[in-house]
Design an enzyme around this catalytic site. Sequence first.
Site, PDB file in Angstrom:
ATOM      1  N   ARG A  12      80.507  43.220 -24.615  1.00 52.32           N
ATOM      2  CA  ARG A  12      80.245  42.179 -25.323  1.00 52.32           C
ATOM      3  C   ARG A  12      79.331  42.750 -26.804  1.00 52.32           C
ATOM      4  O   ARG A  12      80.058  42.669 -27.797  1.00 52.32           O
ATOM      5  CB  ARG A  12      78.957  41.487 -24.732  1.00 52.32           C
ATOM      6  CG  ARG A  12      78.834  39.846 -25.482  1.00 52.32           C
ATOM      7  CD  ARG A  12      77.874  39.966 -26.544  1.00 52.32           C
ATOM      8  NE  ARG A  12      76.229  40.232 -25.982  1.00 52.32           N
ATOM      9  CZ  ARG A  12      75.471  40.499 -27.094  1.00 52.32           C
ATOM     10  NH1 ARG A  12      75.587  40.137 -28.389  1.00 52.32           N
ATOM     11  NH2 ARG A  12      74.430  41.076 -26.658  1.00 52.32           N
ATOM     12  N   ASP A  13      78.078  43.052 -26.771  1.00 51.03           N
ATOM     13  CA  ASP A  13      77.556  43.422 -28.115  1.00 51.03           C
ATOM     14  C   ASP A  13      78.623  44.595 -28.910  1.00 51.03           C
ATOM     15  O   ASP A  13      78.434  44.862 -29.942  1.00 51.03           O
ATOM     16  CB  ASP A  13      76.173  44.115 -27.670  1.00 51.03           C
ATOM     17  CG  ASP A  13      75.139  43.905 -29.110  1.00 51.03           C
ATOM     18  OD1 ASP A  13      75.874  44.440 -30.024  1.00 51.03           O
ATOM     19  OD2 ASP A  13      74.137  43.709 -29.003  1.00 51.03           O
ATOM     20  N   HIS A 207      66.084  45.607 -25.494  1.00 48.49           N
ATOM     21  CA  HIS A 207      67.526  45.709 -26.174  1.00 48.49           C
ATOM     22  C   HIS A 207      67.477  46.349 -27.583  1.00 48.49           C
ATOM     23  O   HIS A 207      66.977  45.698 -28.558  1.00 48.49           O
ATOM     24  CB  HIS A 207      68.110  44.102 -25.958  1.00 48.49           C
ATOM     25  CG  HIS A 207      69.393  44.164 -26.867  1.00 48.49           C
ATOM     26  ND1 HIS A 207      70.534  43.981 -25.893  1.00 48.49           N
ATOM     27  CD2 HIS A 207      69.877  44.184 -28.243  1.00 48.49           C
ATOM     28  CE1 HIS A 207      71.626  43.870 -26.711  1.00 48.49           C
ATOM     29  NE2 HIS A 207      71.182  43.883 -28.006  1.00 48.49           N
ATOM     30  N   HIS A 209      68.655  48.454 -30.743  1.00 47.96           N
ATOM     31  CA  HIS A 209      70.020  48.774 -31.543  1.00 47.96           C
ATOM     32  C   HIS A 209      69.007  49.990 -32.280  1.00 47.96           C
ATOM     33  O   HIS A 209      68.003  50.301 -32.449  1.00 47.96           O
ATOM     34  CB  HIS A 209      70.195  47.865 -32.763  1.00 47.96           C
ATOM     35  CG  HIS A 209      70.994  46.709 -32.349  1.00 47.96           C
ATOM     36  ND1 HIS A 209      72.494  46.612 -32.267  1.00 47.96           N
ATOM     37  CD2 HIS A 209      70.799  45.697 -31.618  1.00 47.96           C
ATOM     38  CE1 HIS A 209      72.931  45.819 -31.571  1.00 47.96           C
ATOM     39  NE2 HIS A 209      71.743  45.025 -31.102  1.00 47.96           N
ATOM     40  N   CYS A 240      75.238  43.212 -34.427  1.00 45.77           N
ATOM     41  CA  CYS A 240      75.530  41.834 -34.656  1.00 45.77           C
ATOM     42  C   CYS A 240      76.192  41.548 -36.094  1.00 45.77           C
ATOM     43  O   CYS A 240      75.544  41.641 -37.140  1.00 45.77           O
ATOM     44  CB  CYS A 240      74.214  40.959 -34.539  1.00 45.77           C
ATOM     45  SG  CYS A 240      74.230  39.160 -34.690  1.00 45.77           S
ATOM     46  N   ASN A 249      74.226  50.046 -30.795  1.00 45.61           N
ATOM     47  CA  ASN A 249      73.195  50.010 -29.551  1.00 45.61           C
ATOM     48  C   ASN A 249      72.891  51.375 -29.279  1.00 45.61           C
ATOM     49  O   ASN A 249      73.492  52.412 -29.432  1.00 45.61           O
ATOM     50  CB  ASN A 249      73.921  49.317 -28.557  1.00 45.61           C
ATOM     51  CG  ASN A 249      73.625  47.798 -28.642  1.00 45.61           C
ATOM     52  OD1 ASN A 249      74.700  47.072 -29.106  1.00 45.61           O
ATOM     53  ND2 ASN A 249      72.811  46.936 -28.172  1.00 45.61           N
TER      54      ASN A 249
HETATM   55  P1  HMG Z   1      78.345  25.274 -35.356  1.00 45.93           P
HETATM   56  O1  HMG Z   1      79.544  25.548 -36.147  1.00 45.93           O
HETATM   57  O2  HMG Z   1      77.053  24.886 -35.796  1.00 45.93           O
HETATM   58  O3  HMG Z   1      78.927  24.338 -34.033  1.00 45.93           O
HETATM   59  O4  HMG Z   1      78.334  26.684 -34.530  1.00 45.93           O
HETATM   60  P2  HMG Z   1      78.814  22.907 -34.173  1.00 45.93           P
HETATM   61  O5  HMG Z   1      78.256  22.397 -32.932  1.00 45.93           O
HETATM   62  O6  HMG Z   1      78.518  22.321 -35.415  1.00 45.93           O
HETATM   63  O7  HMG Z   1      80.348  22.539 -33.757  1.00 45.93           O
HETATM   64  C1  HMG Z   1      81.565  23.002 -34.561  1.00 45.93           C
HETATM   65  C2  HMG Z   1      82.702  23.303 -33.798  1.00 45.93           C
HETATM   66  O8  HMG Z   1      82.715  24.337 -33.013  1.00 45.93           O
HETATM   67  C3  HMG Z   1      83.148  22.199 -32.997  1.00 45.93           C
HETATM   68  O9  HMG Z   1      84.634  22.095 -32.613  1.00 45.93           O
HETATM   69  C4  HMG Z   1      82.787  22.487 -31.518  1.00 45.93           C
HETATM   70  O10 HMG Z   1      83.274  22.187 -30.288  1.00 45.93           O
HETATM   71  C5  HMG Z   1      82.808  23.891 -31.505  1.00 45.93           C
HETATM   72  P3  HMG Z   1      85.604  21.136 -33.745  1.00 45.93           P
HETATM   73  O11 HMG Z   1      85.203  19.863 -33.109  1.00 45.93           O
HETATM   74  O12 HMG Z   1      85.201  21.647 -35.162  1.00 45.93           O
HETATM   75  O13 HMG Z   1      86.886  21.566 -32.891  1.00 45.93           O
HETATM   76  N1  HMG Z   1      81.906  24.800 -30.823  1.00 45.93           N
HETATM   77  C6  HMG Z   1      82.131  25.814 -29.978  1.00 45.93           C
HETATM   78  N2  HMG Z   1      83.425  26.415 -29.653  1.00 45.93           N
HETATM   79  C7  HMG Z   1      83.258  27.263 -28.780  1.00 45.93           C
HETATM   80  N3  HMG Z   1      82.070  27.754 -27.994  1.00 45.93           N
HETATM   81  C8  HMG Z   1      81.150  27.227 -28.341  1.00 45.93           C
HETATM   82  C9  HMG Z   1      81.061  26.279 -29.204  1.00 45.93           C
HETATM   83  N4  HMG Z   1      80.167  25.449 -29.819  1.00 45.93           N
HETATM   84  C10 HMG Z   1      80.462  24.656 -30.647  1.00 45.93           C
HETATM   85  N5  HMG Z   1      79.968  27.759 -27.786  1.00 45.93           N
HETATM   86  C11 HMG Z   1      77.469  28.144 -32.589  1.00 45.93           C
HETATM   87  C12 HMG Z   1      77.298  27.114 -33.590  1.00 45.93           C
HETATM   88  C13 HMG Z   1      76.309  28.365 -31.765  1.00 45.93           C
HETATM   89  C14 HMG Z   1      78.780  27.809 -31.659  1.00 45.93           C
HETATM   90  C15 HMG Z   1      78.109  29.288 -33.507  1.00 45.93           C
HETATM   91  O14 HMG Z   1      77.055  29.483 -34.481  1.00 45.93           O
HETATM   92  C16 HMG Z   1      78.210  30.508 -32.875  1.00 45.93           C
HETATM   93  O15 HMG Z   1      79.213  30.580 -31.904  1.00 45.93           O
HETATM   94  N6  HMG Z   1      77.378  31.449 -32.999  1.00 45.93           N
HETATM   95  C17 HMG Z   1      77.274  32.819 -32.172  1.00 45.93           C
HETATM   96  C18 HMG Z   1      77.036  33.684 -33.023  1.00 45.93           C
HETATM   97  C19 HMG Z   1      77.109  35.072 -32.055  1.00 45.93           C
HETATM   98  O16 HMG Z   1      77.867  35.271 -31.236  1.00 45.93           O
HETATM   99  N7  HMG Z   1      76.431  36.276 -32.503  1.00 45.93           N
HETATM  100  C20 HMG Z   1      76.411  37.382 -31.866  1.00 45.93           C
HETATM  101  C21 HMG Z   1      75.763  37.483 -30.506  1.00 45.93           C
HETATM  102  S1  HMG Z   1      74.031  37.412 -30.727  1.00 45.93           S
HETATM  103  C22 HMG Z   1      73.652  39.122 -30.922  1.00 45.93           C
HETATM  104  O17 HMG Z   1      74.284  39.899 -30.874  1.00 45.93           O
HETATM  105  C23 HMG Z   1      72.190  39.310 -30.762  1.00 45.93           C
HETATM  106  C24 HMG Z   1      72.064  40.120 -29.206  1.00 45.93           C
HETATM  107  O18 HMG Z   1      72.653  41.059 -28.895  1.00 45.93           O
HETATM  108  C25 HMG Z   1      70.578  40.654 -29.298  1.00 45.93           C
HETATM  109  C26 HMG Z   1      70.211  41.385 -30.398  1.00 45.93           C
HETATM  110  O19 HMG Z   1      70.342  42.505 -30.621  1.00 45.93           O
HETATM  111  O20 HMG Z   1      68.956  40.653 -31.087  1.00 45.93           O
HETATM  112  C27 HMG Z   1      72.119  39.221 -28.004  1.00 45.93           C
HETATM  113 MG    MG Z   2      72.384  43.170 -29.774  1.00 50.02          MG
END
Ligand code: HMG
Ligand code: MG
Length: 292
Positions: A12-13, A207, A209, A240, A249
């Site tokens: 994933r990450d 966790h 990096h 990220c 990481n």
């Molecule tokens: P948004 O654009 O604000 O969503 O995104 P919305 O609620 O306004 O909806 C817009 C459209 O997206 C709609 O579809 C929804 O159905 C769809 P449309 O009507 O336009 O066809 N939608 C989705 N589709 C698939 N899966 C979903 C979903 N939700 C809504 N879950 C959202 C908001 C949270 C979805 C977006 O900002 C997003 O996906 N963000 C994720 C970013 C991400 O994955 N970042 C990396 C992971 S975090 C990380 O790495 C940190 C970590 O490792 C720890 C660390 O190191 O700190 C964990």
């Molecule tokens: Mg991370």
Amino acid sequence: MSRVKVVEVGPRDGLQNEVKNLTIVQKYKLIKKLEKANVKHIEVGAFVSPKWVPQMKGSRELINKLFLAKKSGAAYSALVPNQVGFDHASQTKIKNIAIFAASSEKFSKKNINCSIADSFKRFNKVCILAKKDKIKVRAYLSTAFGCPYEGKVSVTKVVSLTKRLLKLGVYEVAISDTIGVATPADIFKVVSKLLSSEVDIKKIALHLHNTRGMALANILEAYKLGVRTFDSSIGGLGGCPYAKGASGNLATEDLVYMLNGMKVKTGISLNELIKIKKWIESDCKIMTKSYQ
Ligand code: HMG
Ligand code: MG
């Protein structure tokens, strides 16, 4: 002999930040190889928007394929940011999901497009639904040691957000150094404050990096303070897309190497990890970041 739980976040990450997108078959092979190395906790994907993180597209198909295969005893988990993500996760047999909150407003907005307060409303819904379906929930608390947009983050804020996440019913909070800025002194401050605030240390993971090469020193500090769950990523892959400076990481093989030397058990085969790292480079054509 002491024991540490290693949570492998490479599929994933590790892959979410790679320019090269692996196929479902390649991701499946990677996970199966990690299982062969006896890795027992693997974050295999994310139910996030494919518009935001295209690398995680196909997580549902991947997880379905994994559940069709012979069981190895490894537990799979996947990120879920909201109810849409939960609904997608529910279409698989996954029984372990992870929500991800931020310690800083700007990162929350950049990463999941909402404020911290709104994210907790979403997570609350996800946790209620998960409880009903007997799905375990883990939490990440990002930018706990520093934010790429706001700089320093207060320790008091990190502790209060950790407590709020635990109140939602998550079984573990991974305190996350999203951009790899923490030093052992910062780890000491945060973990000591969690301990003195009566947070159960068994529910805390780290966790890290490894942007500045601090991750192993930080793990050692946390280990001395009683933390026994650490995230890592095969080959040191990771980052990220919404956090500039999240360059990789902590590498699983480096973590296991250090713990082996300290006679701390992980159950994971270092030799197999090294083979996987080489396979990622030769077959997937992705450059890894670890020493081995
Ligand atoms: P948004 O654009 O604000 O969503 O995104 P919305 O609620 O306004 O909806 C817009 C459209 O997206 C709609 O579809 C929804 O159905 C769809 P449309 O009507 O336009 O066809 N939608 C989705 N589709 C698939 N899966 C979903 C979903 N939700 C809504 N879950 C959202 C908001 C949270 C979805 C977006 O900002 C997003 O996906 N963000 C994720 C970013 C991400 O994955 N970042 C990396 C992971 S975090 C990380 O790495 C940190 C970590 O490792 C720890 C660390 O190191 O700190 C964990
Ligand atoms: Mg991370």
